[in-house]
Design a protein around this motif. Structure first.
Motif, short mmCIF file in Angstrom:
data_model
loop_
_atom_site.label_atom_id
_atom_site.label_comp_id
_atom_site.label_asym_id
_atom_site.label_seq_id
_atom_site.Cartn_x
_atom_site.Cartn_y
_atom_site.Cartn_z
N LEU A 48 1.49 2.04 -0.63
CA LEU A 48 1.69 2.95 -1.76
C LEU A 48 0.98 4.26 -1.44
O LEU A 48 -0.24 4.29 -1.30
CB LEU A 48 1.12 2.35 -3.04
N TRP A 49 1.75 5.33 -1.32
CA TRP A 49 1.20 6.65 -0.99
C TRP A 49 1.28 7.57 -2.21
O TRP A 49 2.24 7.50 -2.99
CB TRP A 49 2.00 7.30 0.14
N ALA A 50 0.30 8.42 -2.36
CA ALA A 50 0.31 9.42 -3.44
C ALA A 50 -0.53 10.62 -3.01
O ALA A 50 -1.31 10.54 -2.05
CB ALA A 50 -0.24 8.83 -4.73
N ARG A 51 -0.35 11.71 -3.71
CA ARG A 51 -1.13 12.93 -3.42
C ARG A 51 -1.95 13.27 -4.65
O ARG A 51 -1.43 13.37 -5.76
CB ARG A 51 -0.18 14.09 -3.09
N VAL A 56 -5.27 15.83 -1.21
CA VAL A 56 -5.45 14.79 -0.20
C VAL A 56 -4.46 13.67 -0.51
O VAL A 56 -4.06 13.47 -1.66
CB VAL A 56 -6.88 14.23 -0.13
N LEU A 57 -4.06 12.95 0.52
CA LEU A 57 -3.19 11.81 0.35
C LEU A 57 -4.03 10.55 0.23
O LEU A 57 -5.07 10.41 0.89
CB LEU A 57 -2.24 11.68 1.54
N VAL A 58 -3.58 9.63 -0.59
CA VAL A 58 -4.26 8.34 -0.74
C VAL A 58 -3.24 7.24 -0.52
O VAL A 58 -2.05 7.39 -0.80
CB VAL A 58 -4.92 8.19 -2.14
N LEU A 100 3.22 12.70 6.11
CA LEU A 100 2.26 11.60 6.18
C LEU A 100 1.60 11.59 7.55
O LEU A 100 2.19 12.04 8.54
CB LEU A 100 2.96 10.25 5.97
N PRO A 101 0.37 11.09 7.63
CA PRO A 101 -0.28 10.99 8.94
C PRO A 101 0.43 9.99 9.83
O PRO A 101 1.11 9.09 9.33
CB PRO A 101 -1.70 10.53 8.59
N PRO A 102 0.27 10.11 11.14
CA PRO A 102 0.87 9.12 12.06
C PRO A 102 0.33 7.72 11.76
O PRO A 102 -0.78 7.55 11.26
CB PRO A 102 0.42 9.61 13.44
N ALA A 103 1.15 6.72 12.09
CA ALA A 103 0.74 5.34 11.83
C ALA A 103 -0.44 4.92 12.70
O ALA A 103 -1.32 4.18 12.26
CB ALA A 103 1.93 4.40 12.07
#
Length: 225
Positions: A48-51, A56-58, A100-103
């Motif tokens: 689950l991604w959010a800003r 910042v992304l969480v 999104l950041p790289p995996a």
């Protein structure tokens, strides 16, 4: 093409308590927040991604497989979970505009959770003091002080394998980790993924572009558009 609505699509989340805790904190910080559901391949789990409002992304990973990479309103998904429902709220994929950041990432340092909490608490105290009494005898607005504190580099890590490339951890990352309830027993990892820096706690992570990447750069000589 036939008329009528198709079958309802389920959200696929079985880790309802974990997802609900993430969404509840997110909605308290930003009622209009979006949440992006991304299944973790071959794991039976969904990230689950959010800003957050301070850029910042969480992310928190919970049990269950979402029906693909989808974005919905966090408040609507929270309401569905609280009602015991299984439907996926109306998709808002076009509202997600952030990379999104790289995996793949690598750990560069481990910070005690108590130290991370202390840093966050000290910043909150500084904000209250500055708003109440000003800075250098001058009154300042809460937003101005807040933004200055968020931009502050709270921790600088010097990786053993790259001593000439220090990793700067901003207060934005620290506040995100604490405010989203990601701290717990054990250490917090500082991780790097390409041009991103992350703080990874037991219950979730915060990510941001490296501090140097966020600096304003002149656009002289670049065409518009």
């Amino acid at each position: 093409m036939t008329g009528g609505a198709g079958p309802a699509v389920g959200h696929g989340l079985s880790g309802v308590a974990d997802a609900g805790a993430f969404l509840a904190r997110l909605v308290r910080l930003d009622r209009g927040a979006l949440v992006r559901l991304r299944p973790v391949p071959d794991a039976g789990r969904t990230a689950l991604w959010a800003r957050l409002p301070w850029e910042v992304l969480v992310v928190r990973t919970v049990a269950g497989s979402a029906p693909g990479d989808v974005t919905v309103a966090a408040a609507e998904l929270l309401g569905e979970l609280e009602a015991g429902g299984s439907a996926l709220p109306r998709r808002r994929d076009d509202g997600w505009r952030w990379a999104l950041p790289p995996a793949a990432s690598r750990a560069v340092e481990a910070l005690p959770a108590d130290e991370v909490r202390r840093i966050a608490t000290a910043a909150a105290g500084t904000l209250r003091e500055a708003v109440a009494h000003g800075v250098g005898g001058r009154a300042v607005g809460q937003r101005m002080v807040r933004d200055a504190l968020l931009d502050h580099v709270a921790v600088v890590v010097t990786p053993d394998d790259a001593p000439d490339a220090p990793v700067e951890v901003s207060q934005r990352l620290v506040q995100g980790l604490v405010r989203m309830g990601f701290l717990g027993p054990g250490d917090v990892q500082v991780r790097v993924a390409g041009r991103w820096v992350g703080l990874v706690g037991p219950y979730g992570a915060t990510w941001s572009r490296k501090v140097a990447e966020l600096a304003l750069r002149p656009t002289v000589g670049r065409p518009k558009g």
